[in-house]
Design an enzyme around this catalytic site. Structure first.
Site, PDB file in Angstrom:
ATOM      1  N   HIS A 182      -5.831  28.062 -50.501  1.00 44.43           N
ATOM      2  CA  HIS A 182      -6.245  28.708 -51.759  1.00 44.43           C
ATOM      3  C   HIS A 182      -7.168  27.781 -52.554  1.00 44.43           C
ATOM      4  O   HIS A 182      -7.250  27.895 -53.771  1.00 44.43           O
ATOM      5  CB  HIS A 182      -5.043  29.104 -52.625  1.00 44.43           C
TER       6      HIS A 182
ATOM      7  N   SER B 125     -34.381  20.106 -57.874  1.00 54.94           N
ATOM      8  CA  SER B 125     -34.662  21.225 -58.777  1.00 54.94           C
ATOM      9  C   SER B 125     -35.989  20.945 -59.457  1.00 54.94           C
ATOM     10  O   SER B 125     -36.289  19.795 -59.796  1.00 54.94           O
ATOM     11  CB  SER B 125     -33.556  21.325 -59.826  1.00 54.94           C
TER      12      SER B 125
ATOM     13  N   LYS C 112     -30.817  16.926 -60.041  1.00 52.97           N
ATOM     14  CA  LYS C 112     -30.191  17.770 -59.034  1.00 52.97           C
ATOM     15  C   LYS C 112     -30.504  17.344 -57.606  1.00 52.97           C
ATOM     16  O   LYS C 112     -31.589  16.886 -57.277  1.00 52.97           O
ATOM     17  CB  LYS C 112     -30.638  19.238 -59.213  1.00 52.97           C
TER      18      LYS C 112
ATOM     19  N   GLU D  69     -26.200  26.226 -47.996  1.00 49.75           N
ATOM     20  CA  GLU D  69     -26.258  27.531 -48.663  1.00 49.75           C
ATOM     21  C   GLU D  69     -27.030  28.538 -47.825  1.00 49.75           C
ATOM     22  O   GLU D  69     -26.612  29.692 -47.675  1.00 49.75           O
ATOM     23  CB  GLU D  69     -26.913  27.380 -50.036  1.00 49.75           C
TER      24      GLU D  69
END
Ligand code: ARG
Length: 454
Positions: free
Chosen positions: A153, A274, A280, A287
């Protein structure tokens, strides 16, 4: 090539709509190989002379050379790879070229070419899967015993190791390999000789053709052979599942590379920045890999839906099988290569792992097991540990630092040795059953994979 009965030219829009050569040209090597094997059988059947065969073989090889050099002009007027090559062959060598299509249809031809493509590309995928396993194994060896929390979980559950965690992916990819091997057996059957639907009155040596093309056998029913796209759907499913495994691994790496987890640092070469936020460093490869799984499932579904309502045997709908197939293979190939490279280049941060795994709550289950060993039924033990956890949380004291008196106040089943439970070495040593993250188990599994992947 089929204009005999037609008096009108095909409409431009129909040419555009129906052509497949813009993508099925990728089958050219398999198409040429299939044609050469077919022509050789025609010699054995007395349909072609040796000279005619030589002309066909020479012509096809020169076409192959031109395609590979980028000097072949594909034409949508000729619809697909099969008619483009055959028509150019006849243009180059004349009459013998026009004999090639005896006892063959594009229906068995396309099924043959696609099976050959599938077999070859599947073999490349098998190699890439093994490379992925090898990349993981390098990290596994390096961090076999580096402890981290395991999660259910996405909440801290029990201690595991980087080695054990990454070995889980090696096992998944091993099942993928197994599935592809199994799928390959059904791919590697020759449909050639099934003709358009019902074989031919001119009987070529199907077994000889199959052997020349490296098939393990010939199909047993001409109608099934023409209509069958099971092997494509199976392949697409196998590739989808590889995509699922890569996607789950990606999700782990996305989490691990956050400041919150910090278990790993991905290399600059495998992350992006970024344009706005200078700090970043984004795990785009992971992804994108997660995103690509949707595309792989889409390809599988596209073919399943296209095939499900088709009456036997060939229907032009089946032309829709190729783009999804090519796309899934190409998608998986790049995904496996870039992920293997990224895993190889990632750093594991030992301090962050050690800090996270020092949470004594990870050993709450071990504490219950401790009570069980003293004769407490597990359900009661679970409750007694739950009370200790509640006290730890409310008193803001680590579970391992509650005093003996505090433990005994909950239950006199807790003894003077209670604090030994919080020794992580012991926690791993006790888990001796196969499959558990015991150091000996991990070492055995590493040795197994090292042997298998060498
Ligand atoms: N381009 C076709 C396909 O991919 C080849 C077979 C065409 N056969 C036919 N009878 N029109 O399915």
């Amino acid at each position: 090539m089929w204009k005999g009965r037609f008096s009108q030219a095909t409409a431009d829009l129909v040419l555009q709509y129906g052509e497949s050569v813009s993508y099925d040209w990728k089958l050219y090597r398999h198409d040429v190989a299939g044609s050469i094997a077919h022509a050789r059988a025609q010699v054995r059947a007395g349909i072609l002379t040796q000279e005619e065969f030589d002309a066909i073989e020479g012509g096809l090889k020169s076409i192959l050379t031109d395609i590979e050099a980028g000097n072949f002009k594909w034409s949508i007027e000729l619809e697909d790879v099969h008619m483009n090559i055959e028509s150019e062959l006849t243009r180059r060598i004349g009459a013998p070229g026009a004999k090639l299509h005896t006892a063959r249809s594009r229906n068995d031809q396309v099924a043959t070419d696609t099976r050959l493509y599938c077999r070859e590309t599947l073999d490349e995928t098998l190699m890439l899967l093994r490379d992925m396993q090898r990349a993981l194994l390098v990290k596994i060896v390096e961090y076999a015993e580096l402890r981290i929390p395991g999660y259910t979980h996405l909440q801290r559950a029990q201690p595991v190791t980087i080695g054990h965690h990454l070995l889980a992916y090696v096992e998944m990819f091993a099942r993928d390999l197994d599935r592809l091997h199994d799928c390959r057996r059904r791919i590697n059957i020759s449909p050639l000789g099934s003709g358009a639907i019902a074989g031919s009155t001119i009987n070529l040596d199907r077994v000889g053709i199959a052997e020349e093309l490296g098939f393990d056998g010939v199909s047993e029913n001409s109608m099934d052979a023409i209509a069958d796209r099971d092997y494509i759907m199976e392949t697409l499913f196998c590739l989808s599942l590889i995509g699922t495994h890569l996607s789950r691994m990606s999700e782990d790496l996305v989490l691990w590379s956050t400041a919150e987890f910090g278990f790993c640092t991905l290399s600059d070469a495998h992350t992006t920045g970024s344009s706005l936020m200078p700090q970043k460093k984004n795990p785009d490869v992971s992804e994108i890999t997660r995103g690509k799984s949707g595309r792989l499932y889409g390809n599988l579904l596209a073919v399943m839906v296209a095939v499900k309502g088709l009456p036997l045997t060939y229907n032009r709908d089946l032309q829709e099988d190729k783009e999804p197939l090519f796309d899934s293979f190409e998608t998986i190939s790049l995904a496996l290569r870039v992920n293997a490279e990224m895993v190889a280049a990632m750093r594991i941060n030992e301090d962050a792992c050690a800090a996270a795994v020092s949470d004594p709550l990870l050993l709450a289950t071990d504490l219950a097991d401790y009570l069980v060993r003293k004769g407490v039924p597990f359900r009661s033990a679970h409750d007694l540990v739950g009370q200790a956890v509640a006290l730890a949380v409310t008193s803001k004291t680590p579970l391992s630092e509650l005093s003996l008196e505090q433990y005994v106040a909950i239950s006199d089943e807790y003894g003077a040795d209670v604090h030994e439970v919080f020794n992580l070495d012991r926690a791993f040593e006790l888990r001796t059953n196969p499959g558990a993250p015991n150091p000996d188990n991990t070492a055995r599994r590493i040795a197994f994979w090292q042997d298998k992947l060498s």
